[in-house]
Design a protein around this motif. Structure first.
Motif, PDB file in Angstrom:
ATOM      1  N   VAL A   1       0.834  -1.204   0.000  1.00  0.00           N
ATOM      2  CA  VAL A   1       0.000   0.000   0.000  1.00  0.00           C
ATOM      3  C   VAL A   1       0.868   1.254   0.000  1.00  0.00           C
ATOM      4  O   VAL A   1       0.641   2.196  -0.773  1.00  0.00           O
ATOM      5  CB  VAL A   1      -0.949  -0.018   1.218  1.00  0.00           C
ATOM      6  CG1 VAL A   1      -1.540   1.343   1.463  1.00  0.00           C
ATOM      7  CG2 VAL A   1      -2.038  -1.031   1.003  1.00  0.00           C
TER       8      VAL A   1
ATOM      9  N   SER B   1       1.077   3.913  -3.031  1.00  0.00           N
ATOM     10  CA  SER B   1       0.639   5.302  -2.890  1.00  0.00           C
ATOM     11  C   SER B   1       1.781   6.264  -3.181  1.00  0.00           C
ATOM     12  O   SER B   1       1.560   7.335  -3.772  1.00  0.00           O
ATOM     13  CB  SER B   1       0.049   5.540  -1.506  1.00  0.00           C
ATOM     14  OG  SER B   1       0.923   5.067  -0.527  1.00  0.00           O
ATOM     15  N   LEU B   2       3.018   5.883  -2.821  1.00  0.00           N
ATOM     16  CA  LEU B   2       4.144   6.721  -3.231  1.00  0.00           C
ATOM     17  C   LEU B   2       4.286   6.732  -4.748  1.00  0.00           C
ATOM     18  O   LEU B   2       4.607   7.770  -5.337  1.00  0.00           O
ATOM     19  CB  LEU B   2       5.432   6.209  -2.587  1.00  0.00           C
ATOM     20  CG  LEU B   2       5.624   6.585  -1.123  1.00  0.00           C
ATOM     21  CD1 LEU B   2       6.868   5.927  -0.574  1.00  0.00           C
ATOM     22  CD2 LEU B   2       5.726   8.088  -0.977  1.00  0.00           C
TER      23      LEU B   2
ATOM     24  N   VAL C   1       1.874   6.553  -6.891  1.00  0.00           N
ATOM     25  CA  VAL C   1       0.857   7.448  -7.459  1.00  0.00           C
ATOM     26  C   VAL C   1       1.371   8.884  -7.457  1.00  0.00           C
ATOM     27  O   VAL C   1       1.234   9.627  -8.427  1.00  0.00           O
ATOM     28  CB  VAL C   1      -0.460   7.349  -6.658  1.00  0.00           C
ATOM     29  CG1 VAL C   1      -1.440   8.401  -7.112  1.00  0.00           C
ATOM     30  CG2 VAL C   1      -1.057   5.988  -6.816  1.00  0.00           C
ATOM     31  N   VAL C   2       2.011   9.274  -6.351  1.00  0.00           N
ATOM     32  CA  VAL C   2       2.424  10.667  -6.221  1.00  0.00           C
ATOM     33  C   VAL C   2       3.663  10.946  -7.056  1.00  0.00           C
ATOM     34  O   VAL C   2       3.791  12.023  -7.647  1.00  0.00           O
ATOM     35  CB  VAL C   2       2.667  10.995  -4.738  1.00  0.00           C
ATOM     36  CG1 VAL C   2       3.171  12.399  -4.578  1.00  0.00           C
ATOM     37  CG2 VAL C   2       1.382  10.826  -3.963  1.00  0.00           C
TER      38      VAL C   2
ATOM     39  N   ALA D   1       0.962   5.975 -12.748  1.00  0.00           N
ATOM     40  CA  ALA D   1       0.287   6.368 -11.504  1.00  0.00           C
ATOM     41  C   ALA D   1      -0.989   5.559 -11.325  1.00  0.00           C
ATOM     42  O   ALA D   1      -1.280   5.076 -10.220  1.00  0.00           O
ATOM     43  CB  ALA D   1      -0.016   7.861 -11.534  1.00  0.00           C
ATOM     44  N   ALA D   2      -1.750   5.370 -12.406  1.00  0.00           N
ATOM     45  CA  ALA D   2      -2.996   4.608 -12.301  1.00  0.00           C
ATOM     46  C   ALA D   2      -2.704   3.160 -11.929  1.00  0.00           C
ATOM     47  O   ALA D   2      -3.426   2.558 -11.119  1.00  0.00           O
ATOM     48  CB  ALA D   2      -3.764   4.683 -13.621  1.00  0.00           C
TER      49      ALA D   2
ATOM     50  N   LEU E   1      -1.968   2.940  -8.410  1.00  0.00           N
ATOM     51  CA  LEU E   1      -3.225   3.043  -7.654  1.00  0.00           C
ATOM     52  C   LEU E   1      -3.897   1.672  -7.557  1.00  0.00           C
ATOM     53  O   LEU E   1      -4.437   1.310  -6.500  1.00  0.00           O
ATOM     54  CB  LEU E   1      -4.145   4.056  -8.323  1.00  0.00           C
ATOM     55  CG  LEU E   1      -5.430   4.391  -7.586  1.00  0.00           C
ATOM     56  CD1 LEU E   1      -5.116   5.046  -6.262  1.00  0.00           C
ATOM     57  CD2 LEU E   1      -6.301   5.307  -8.414  1.00  0.00           C
TER      58      LEU E   1
ATOM     59  N   THR F   1      -2.192  -0.228  -4.843  1.00  0.00           N
ATOM     60  CA  THR F   1      -2.627   0.246  -3.530  1.00  0.00           C
ATOM     61  C   THR F   1      -3.993  -0.308  -3.171  1.00  0.00           C
ATOM     62  O   THR F   1      -4.229  -0.760  -2.048  1.00  0.00           O
ATOM     63  CB  THR F   1      -2.689   1.779  -3.547  1.00  0.00           C
ATOM     64  OG1 THR F   1      -1.476   2.267  -4.072  1.00  0.00           O
ATOM     65  CG2 THR F   1      -2.894   2.326  -2.165  1.00  0.00           C
ATOM     66  N   LEU F   2      -4.916  -0.296  -4.147  1.00  0.00           N
ATOM     67  CA  LEU F   2      -6.281  -0.731  -3.857  1.00  0.00           C
ATOM     68  C   LEU F   2      -6.332  -2.230  -3.565  1.00  0.00           C
ATOM     69  O   LEU F   2      -7.094  -2.670  -2.694  1.00  0.00           O
ATOM     70  CB  LEU F   2      -7.194  -0.383  -5.031  1.00  0.00           C
ATOM     71  CG  LEU F   2      -7.257   1.120  -5.317  1.00  0.00           C
ATOM     72  CD1 LEU F   2      -8.027   1.390  -6.579  1.00  0.00           C
ATOM     73  CD2 LEU F   2      -7.876   1.840  -4.162  1.00  0.00           C
TER      74      LEU F   2
ATOM     75  N   TYR G   1     -13.470  -0.283  -7.277  1.00  0.00           N
ATOM     76  CA  TYR G   1     -12.292   0.565  -7.467  1.00  0.00           C
ATOM     77  C   TYR G   1     -11.414   0.062  -8.593  1.00  0.00           C
ATOM     78  O   TYR G   1     -11.219   0.734  -9.599  1.00  0.00           O
ATOM     79  CB  TYR G   1     -11.488   0.651  -6.169  1.00  0.00           C
ATOM     80  CG  TYR G   1     -11.793   1.886  -5.376  1.00  0.00           C
ATOM     81  CD1 TYR G   1     -11.478   3.128  -5.898  1.00  0.00           C
ATOM     82  CD2 TYR G   1     -12.379   1.822  -4.135  1.00  0.00           C
ATOM     83  CE1 TYR G   1     -11.751   4.274  -5.189  1.00  0.00           C
ATOM     84  CE2 TYR G   1     -12.650   2.953  -3.413  1.00  0.00           C
ATOM     85  CZ  TYR G   1     -12.333   4.177  -3.943  1.00  0.00           C
ATOM     86  OH  TYR G   1     -12.605   5.292  -3.227  1.00  0.00           O
TER      87      TYR G   1
ATOM     88  N   ILE H   1     -13.331   2.186 -11.344  1.00  0.00           N
ATOM     89  CA  ILE H   1     -12.832   3.556 -11.233  1.00  0.00           C
ATOM     90  C   ILE H   1     -11.482   3.699 -11.920  1.00  0.00           C
ATOM     91  O   ILE H   1     -11.250   4.642 -12.680  1.00  0.00           O
ATOM     92  CB  ILE H   1     -12.776   3.966  -9.745  1.00  0.00           C
ATOM     93  CG1 ILE H   1     -14.198   4.115  -9.214  1.00  0.00           C
ATOM     94  CG2 ILE H   1     -12.012   5.244  -9.573  1.00  0.00           C
ATOM     95  CD1 ILE H   1     -14.283   4.582  -7.803  1.00  0.00           C
TER      96      ILE H   1
ATOM     97  N   PHE I   1     -10.309   5.911 -15.101  1.00  0.00           N
ATOM     98  CA  PHE I   1      -9.124   6.773 -15.159  1.00  0.00           C
ATOM     99  C   PHE I   1      -8.299   6.462 -16.399  1.00  0.00           C
ATOM    100  O   PHE I   1      -7.932   7.364 -17.167  1.00  0.00           O
ATOM    101  CB  PHE I   1      -8.252   6.558 -13.919  1.00  0.00           C
ATOM    102  CG  PHE I   1      -8.589   7.448 -12.775  1.00  0.00           C
ATOM    103  CD1 PHE I   1      -8.422   8.817 -12.879  1.00  0.00           C
ATOM    104  CD2 PHE I   1      -9.049   6.930 -11.592  1.00  0.00           C
ATOM    105  CE1 PHE I   1      -8.727   9.643 -11.824  1.00  0.00           C
ATOM    106  CE2 PHE I   1      -9.357   7.742 -10.529  1.00  0.00           C
ATOM    107  CZ  PHE I   1      -9.196   9.101 -10.643  1.00  0.00           C
TER     108      PHE I   1
ATOM    109  N   MET J   1      -6.474  10.963  -8.475  1.00  0.00           N
ATOM    110  CA  MET J   1      -5.998   9.700  -7.890  1.00  0.00           C
ATOM    111  C   MET J   1      -5.579   9.916  -6.440  1.00  0.00           C
ATOM    112  O   MET J   1      -5.781   9.034  -5.586  1.00  0.00           O
ATOM    113  CB  MET J   1      -4.823   9.166  -8.704  1.00  0.00           C
ATOM    114  CG  MET J   1      -5.212   8.688 -10.078  1.00  0.00           C
ATOM    115  SD  MET J   1      -3.798   8.043 -10.931  1.00  0.00           S
ATOM    116  CE  MET J   1      -4.303   8.274 -12.621  1.00  0.00           C
TER     117      MET J   1
ATOM    118  N   LEU K   1      -6.788   8.084  -3.012  1.00  0.00           N
ATOM    119  CA  LEU K   1      -5.929   7.555  -1.938  1.00  0.00           C
ATOM    120  C   LEU K   1      -6.442   8.005  -0.579  1.00  0.00           C
ATOM    121  O   LEU K   1      -6.522   7.213   0.371  1.00  0.00           O
ATOM    122  CB  LEU K   1      -4.503   8.054  -2.116  1.00  0.00           C
ATOM    123  CG  LEU K   1      -3.584   7.320  -3.067  1.00  0.00           C
ATOM    124  CD1 LEU K   1      -2.205   7.938  -3.004  1.00  0.00           C
ATOM    125  CD2 LEU K   1      -3.510   5.868  -2.707  1.00  0.00           C
TER     126      LEU K   1
END
Lengths: 193, 100
Positions: free
Chosen positions: A13, A17-18, A20-21, A29-30, A33, A36-37, A60, A64, A68, B33, B37
């Motif tokens: 996770v 998440s890092l 994604v950023v 990034a997607a 994600l 992470t999900l 998700y 989702i 994206f 996104m 999160l």
């Protein structure tokens, strides 16, 4: 066993998440994600929320994130973004500082206050496992009796959002320029009309 | 049994990463996104407390958060598509004014 699953999933996770950023490419990034999900879904399983783990993956990761990716591909914005330039001076340092302060406050509050939770739940932690009803039945009972008006409201919310999406993305029959002129415009907002 | 502490700290960390990303990144899709999160971190908190207090209402709240997140993504991506159609090179910084 639960501890091992927790450690592995927490690593997934956090890394996701890092990602994604920090990813320069929106497609990467997607995909981060999605990782992470999935990690979150396994953590939900760890916490005995079986139905929500399934919903997490279906809604998700299945809907989702695909939405994206669909928009990324549709708009052709899957080019690399130059993130080495800082648009506002000091923005990143300030953002990270504010984030760390928030995290520190939140973590301190958790550590201080969660003892109360554990005291309250000491007697019932074992009862959670030996419920007669399954997780899905329990959620359904609460959802369709206690929260039935909120449930109906979500139906209205979804309808409104669908109508809003259609209204915003359709092409206007009037007051609209041809497509080839639109794509040539720069991001200058003063160029319209 | 892993204590609620660990889950809550993890959730706070994910929320922080999402918030920092929302403040730093300028691509509107990646900003969305990051919002996802943050919503997921809140979901994890809800489920942790649902176990901690032995109250299934926390899981029902997560269900509502999921619905709101789906609606938010639909409307947000529609806005992104509509904006990118008019100004293909726009980032979030270029769109600080609500003009027609």
């Amino acid at each position: 066993m639960e501890a091992a699953v927790f450690i592995v999933c927490a690593a997934i996770v956090l890394a996701g998440s890092l990602g994604v950023v920090l990813a320069r490419n929106p497609v990467h990034a997607a995909l981060s994600l999605v990782g992470t999900l999935f990690g979150m879904a396994v953590l939900f399983l760890n916490l005995e929320a079986h139905f929500l783990a399934a919903v997490q993956i279906i809604v998700y990761a299945g809907a989702i994130v695909v939405l994206f990716l669909f928009v990324i591909m549709l708009l052709g914005v899957d080019r690399l973004e130059d993130i080495s330039v800082e648009p506002i001076f000091g923005q990143r340092v300030l953002a990270i500082f504010v984030g760390l302060v928030g995290f520190g406050l939140g973590a301190t509050y958790i550590v201080v206050s969660v003892a109360e939770v554990q005291n309250t739940s000491a007697g019932v932690a074992s009862a959670y496992l030996t419920r007669p009803l399954s997780n899905l039945h329990e959620i359904a009972e609460v959802l369709f009796f206690d929260y039935v008006y909120a449930f109906e409201a979500t139906a209205v919310l979804l309808t409104i959002s669908v109508v809003g999406a259609v209204v915003m993305t359709r092409r206007m029959a009037r007051n609209q320029q041809p497509e080839n002129q639109l794509t040539n415009q720069s991001s200058n907002t003063a160029s319209e009309d | 049994m892993v204590s609620s502490n660990s889950y809550l700290v993890l959730s706070a960390a994910v929320f922080t990463i999402g918030a920092v990303g929302l403040m730093v990144r300028r691509n509107p899709l990646i900003m969305f996104m990051c919002v996802e999160l943050m919503l997921n971190a809140v979901n994890l908190t809800f489920i942790t407390f649902a176990r901690g207090f032995d109250d299934i209402s926390g899981q029902v709240a997560v269900l509502f958060v999921l619905v709101v997140a789906a609606a938010e993504v639909v409307v947000g991506l529609a806005i992104v598509v509509a904006i990118k159609r008019r100004w293909p090179l726009a980032t979030a910084d270029d769109l600080s004014e609500l003009r027609g």
